[in-house]
Design a protein around this motif. Structure first.
Motif, mmCIF file in Angstrom:
data_model
loop_
_atom_site.group_PDB
_atom_site.id
_atom_site.type_symbol
_atom_site.label_atom_id
_atom_site.label_comp_id
_atom_site.label_asym_id
_atom_site.label_seq_id
_atom_site.Cartn_x
_atom_site.Cartn_y
_atom_site.Cartn_z
ATOM 1 N N ASP A 114 0.840 -1.198 0.000
ATOM 2 C CA ASP A 114 0.000 0.000 0.000
ATOM 3 C C ASP A 114 0.876 1.249 0.000
ATOM 4 O O ASP A 114 1.546 1.526 0.986
ATOM 5 C CB ASP A 114 -0.878 -0.020 1.248
ATOM 6 N N PRO A 115 0.914 2.015 -1.085
ATOM 7 C CA PRO A 115 1.762 3.211 -1.123
ATOM 8 C C PRO A 115 1.170 4.362 -0.305
ATOM 9 O O PRO A 115 0.831 5.419 -0.832
ATOM 10 C CB PRO A 115 1.830 3.538 -2.616
ATOM 11 N N ASN A 116 1.026 4.151 0.970
ATOM 12 C CA ASN A 116 0.418 5.135 1.858
ATOM 13 C C ASN A 116 1.436 6.226 2.167
ATOM 14 O O ASN A 116 2.175 6.159 3.144
ATOM 15 C CB ASN A 116 -0.060 4.442 3.139
ATOM 16 N N TRP A 117 1.465 7.229 1.341
ATOM 17 C CA TRP A 117 2.446 8.309 1.474
ATOM 18 C C TRP A 117 2.258 9.100 2.750
ATOM 19 O O TRP A 117 3.206 9.694 3.270
ATOM 20 C CB TRP A 117 2.409 9.197 0.239
ATOM 21 N N GLY A 118 1.068 9.106 3.311
ATOM 22 C CA GLY A 118 0.827 9.794 4.579
ATOM 23 C C GLY A 118 1.607 9.172 5.716
ATOM 24 O O GLY A 118 2.088 9.874 6.614
ATOM 25 N N ARG A 119 1.762 7.846 5.694
ATOM 26 C CA ARG A 119 2.570 7.183 6.727
ATOM 27 C C ARG A 119 4.026 7.578 6.613
ATOM 28 O O ARG A 119 4.717 7.736 7.618
ATOM 29 C CB ARG A 119 2.418 5.662 6.617
ATOM 30 N N ILE A 120 4.491 7.724 5.389
ATOM 31 C CA ILE A 120 5.884 8.131 5.185
ATOM 32 C C ILE A 120 6.073 9.560 5.672
ATOM 33 O O ILE A 120 7.025 9.863 6.394
ATOM 34 C CB ILE A 120 6.279 7.989 3.707
ATOM 35 N N MET A 121 5.154 10.440 5.316
ATOM 36 C CA MET A 121 5.263 11.836 5.760
ATOM 37 C C MET A 121 5.191 11.922 7.285
ATOM 38 O O MET A 121 5.912 12.719 7.900
ATOM 39 C CB MET A 121 4.180 12.684 5.114
ATOM 40 N N ALA B 16 2.847 3.110 -8.178
ATOM 41 C CA ALA B 16 3.518 2.765 -6.926
ATOM 42 C C ALA B 16 3.021 1.431 -6.379
ATOM 43 O O ALA B 16 3.806 0.646 -5.856
ATOM 44 C CB ALA B 16 3.310 3.880 -5.900
ATOM 45 N N ARG B 17 1.734 1.138 -6.503
ATOM 46 C CA ARG B 17 1.205 -0.154 -6.046
ATOM 47 C C ARG B 17 1.870 -1.309 -6.797
ATOM 48 O O ARG B 17 2.250 -2.303 -6.200
ATOM 49 C CB ARG B 17 -0.306 -0.225 -6.240
ATOM 50 N N ARG B 18 1.971 -1.175 -8.105
ATOM 51 C CA ARG B 18 2.633 -2.214 -8.909
ATOM 52 C C ARG B 18 4.084 -2.373 -8.489
ATOM 53 O O ARG B 18 4.601 -3.472 -8.386
ATOM 54 C CB ARG B 18 2.547 -1.878 -10.397
ATOM 55 N N PHE B 19 4.749 -1.276 -8.234
ATOM 56 C CA PHE B 19 6.146 -1.304 -7.831
ATOM 57 C C PHE B 19 6.310 -2.003 -6.479
ATOM 58 O O PHE B 19 7.230 -2.793 -6.285
ATOM 59 C CB PHE B 19 6.703 0.120 -7.773
ATOM 60 N N LEU B 20 5.404 -1.753 -5.546
ATOM 61 C CA LEU B 20 5.493 -2.355 -4.213
ATOM 62 C C LEU B 20 5.245 -3.856 -4.213
ATOM 63 O O LEU B 20 5.519 -4.524 -3.226
ATOM 64 C CB LEU B 20 4.523 -1.664 -3.251
ATOM 65 N N LYS C 171 9.927 -7.699 -4.852
ATOM 66 C CA LYS C 171 10.627 -8.204 -3.670
ATOM 67 C C LYS C 171 11.550 -7.148 -3.052
ATOM 68 O O LYS C 171 11.664 -7.044 -1.843
ATOM 69 C CB LYS C 171 11.418 -9.446 -4.040
ATOM 70 N N HIS C 172 12.226 -6.383 -3.894
ATOM 71 C CA HIS C 172 13.141 -5.345 -3.416
ATOM 72 C C HIS C 172 12.575 -3.982 -3.799
ATOM 73 O O HIS C 172 12.194 -3.756 -4.940
ATOM 74 C CB HIS C 172 14.531 -5.534 -4.019
ATOM 75 N N ILE C 173 12.561 -3.090 -2.832
ATOM 76 C CA ILE C 173 11.911 -1.799 -3.015
ATOM 77 C C ILE C 173 12.896 -0.687 -2.667
ATOM 78 O O ILE C 173 13.542 -0.730 -1.626
ATOM 79 C CB ILE C 173 10.663 -1.690 -2.106
ATOM 80 N N THR C 174 12.973 0.286 -3.541
ATOM 81 C CA THR C 174 13.746 1.489 -3.255
ATOM 82 C C THR C 174 12.761 2.633 -3.095
ATOM 83 O O THR C 174 11.931 2.865 -3.965
ATOM 84 C CB THR C 174 14.727 1.810 -4.395
ATOM 85 N N LEU C 175 12.859 3.290 -1.972
ATOM 86 C CA LEU C 175 11.973 4.410 -1.679
ATOM 87 C C LEU C 175 12.859 5.605 -1.353
ATOM 88 O O LEU C 175 13.763 5.489 -0.534
ATOM 89 C CB LEU C 175 11.101 4.049 -0.482
ATOM 90 N N THR C 176 12.621 6.721 -2.007
ATOM 91 C CA THR C 176 13.430 7.921 -1.782
ATOM 92 C C THR C 176 12.554 9.020 -1.205
ATOM 93 O O THR C 176 11.479 9.300 -1.729
ATOM 94 C CB THR C 176 14.055 8.406 -3.108
ATOM 95 N N VAL C 177 13.046 9.615 -0.123
ATOM 96 C CA VAL C 177 12.372 10.764 0.490
ATOM 97 C C VAL C 177 13.361 11.922 0.443
ATOM 98 O O VAL C 177 14.432 11.845 1.027
ATOM 99 C CB VAL C 177 11.960 10.460 1.947
ATOM 100 N N ASP C 178 13.005 12.958 -0.278
ATOM 101 C CA ASP C 178 13.861 14.131 -0.406
ATOM 102 C C ASP C 178 13.265 15.259 0.426
ATOM 103 O O ASP C 178 12.184 15.764 0.129
ATOM 104 C CB ASP C 178 13.961 14.548 -1.875
ATOM 105 N N ILE D 274 8.496 12.262 -2.443
ATOM 106 C CA ILE D 274 8.554 10.831 -2.144
ATOM 107 C C ILE D 274 8.495 10.075 -3.457
ATOM 108 O O ILE D 274 7.579 10.273 -4.252
ATOM 109 C CB ILE D 274 7.396 10.390 -1.232
ATOM 110 N N THR D 275 9.472 9.201 -3.664
ATOM 111 C CA THR D 275 9.561 8.434 -4.900
ATOM 112 C C THR D 275 9.656 6.953 -4.574
ATOM 113 O O THR D 275 10.494 6.546 -3.770
ATOM 114 C CB THR D 275 10.791 8.876 -5.720
ATOM 115 N N PHE D 276 8.781 6.151 -5.179
ATOM 116 C CA PHE D 276 8.817 4.698 -5.076
ATOM 117 C C PHE D 276 9.531 4.196 -6.324
ATOM 118 O O PHE D 276 8.964 4.263 -7.427
ATOM 119 C CB PHE D 276 7.403 4.113 -5.035
#
Length: 98
Positions: free
Chosen positions: A11-18, A56-60, A63-70, A35-37
Motif C-alpha cells: 500500500d503506497p500510503n504516502w501519509g505514513r511516510i510523511m 507505486a502499487r505495482r512497484f510495491l 521483492k526489493h523496493i527502493t523508496l526515496t524521500v527528499d 517521495i519516490t517509489f
C-alpha cells in the motif's frame, strides 16, 4: 511499524511516510517533501501526484523496493535497509510465550 506494514501490504500510503519523516526530522517541511517509489514520484512538494499511486502499487509488489524521500534540506543523505512486518511475524512474536 506502520511503515513496515505498508510495505508488506503493498500500500503506497504516502501519509505514513510523511508522518514518519515528521516524527524523525526537525528539518522536514511537508510543503517541500518529495517521495519516490523506485522511479515513480508519488509526492512532489508535499502534494500527491495524480495517477501516481497506481504505478507505486505495482512497484510495491516487487521483492526489493527502493523508496526515496527528499527533504530538500541540504546535501546530507542517509541510506538504510529494512524488512516488512508481516502477519506471520506479528503472530510469532505475539504467541511465543503461551
Amino acid at each position: 511499524m506502520l511503515f513496515k506494514t505498508m510495505l508488506d501490504g503493498g500500500d503506497p500510503n504516502w501519509g505514513r511516510i510523511m508522518g514518519a519523516v515528521g516524527a524523525a526530522s526537525q528539518n522536514g517541511r511537508a510543503d517541500r517533501l518529495d517521495i519516490t517509489f523506485g522511479e515513480h514520484m508519488v509526492v512532489k512538494n508535499g502534494l500527491l501526484r495524480r495517477g501516481a499511486l497506481t504505478h507505486a502499487r505495482r512497484f510495491l509488489a516487487g521483492k526489493h523496493i527502493t523508496l526515496t524521500v527528499d527533504l530538500k534540506a541540504g546535501r546530507a543523505s542517509a541510506e538504510f535497509l529494512t524488512c516488512d512486518l508481516t502477519k506471520a511475524y506479528v503472530h510469532i512474536n505475539a504467541a511465543y510465550t503461551t
